[in-house]
Design a protein around this motif. Structure first.
Motif, short mmCIF file in Angstrom:
data_model
loop_
_atom_site.label_atom_id
_atom_site.label_comp_id
_atom_site.label_asym_id
_atom_site.label_seq_id
_atom_site.Cartn_x
_atom_site.Cartn_y
_atom_site.Cartn_z
N LYS A 101 48.67 23.54 -4.21
CA LYS A 101 47.84 23.95 -5.34
C LYS A 101 46.44 23.40 -5.13
N GLN A 129 45.69 17.26 -14.86
CA GLN A 129 47.14 17.38 -14.93
C GLN A 129 47.82 16.08 -14.53
N SER A 130 47.33 15.44 -13.50
CA SER A 130 47.92 14.17 -13.04
C SER A 130 47.70 13.07 -14.08
N ILE A 176 43.47 19.31 -11.12
CA ILE A 176 44.52 18.45 -10.57
C ILE A 176 44.42 17.06 -11.17
N ALA A 179 50.68 17.90 -6.24
CA ALA A 179 49.86 19.11 -6.28
C ALA A 179 49.38 19.49 -4.88
#
Length: 133
Positions: free
Chosen positions: A74, A84-85, A81, A69
């Motif tokens: 982003k 999502q990770s 982040i 990212a």
């Protein structure tokens, strides 16, 4: 020579670096109109690493997602982040654990192993990550 603790840390960092760099390759296939990439190499890498190297390497997948990212530029928010990770790491952990449970053979000599890879290995990512995305 590396101690076992240092060896583990090196493996985690290598996984993170590989995952983050693979993100760049996958972003090259991005379809702007759909805001998606048809091929997402890091997911396959994460599944393979956790299945072959052990589930304990999951922090490398998490860090690699964050690195990817960052490298992609982003910066919507730190929590986004991280979420999502974390989902990426969870998808890979669940997929690898289920493949271990069904006695998956990575040599893919049996039709059963191919089906398990597609349905269990790849399918879990869709079931875990898609509802949140």
């Amino acid at each position: 020579m590396l101690s076992p603790r240092n060896s583990y840390a090196v493996k985690v960092l290598l996984v993170a670096a590989a995952y983050g760099l693979c993100t760049q390759g996958s972003l090259a296939t991005l379809i702007p109109e759909l805001r998606t990439a048809p091929i997402w190499i890091p997911k396959g890498l994460a599944l393979a690493v956790l299945f072959l190297g052990g589930l304990r390497l999951w922090p490398g997948v998490l860090l690699g997602g964050m690195l990817g990212a960052f490298l992609a530029g982003k910066a919507p928010s730190g929590i986004n982040i991280l979420l999502q990770s974390s989902l990426g790491a969870l998808e890979a952990v669940i997929g690898a654990a289920l493949l271990q449970r069904v006695a998956f053979d990575p040599a893919l000599r049996r039709l059963r192993d191919v089906v398990a890879l597609v349905l269990v290995g790849c399918g879990t990512g869709v079931l875990v990550g898609a509802p949140v995305s």
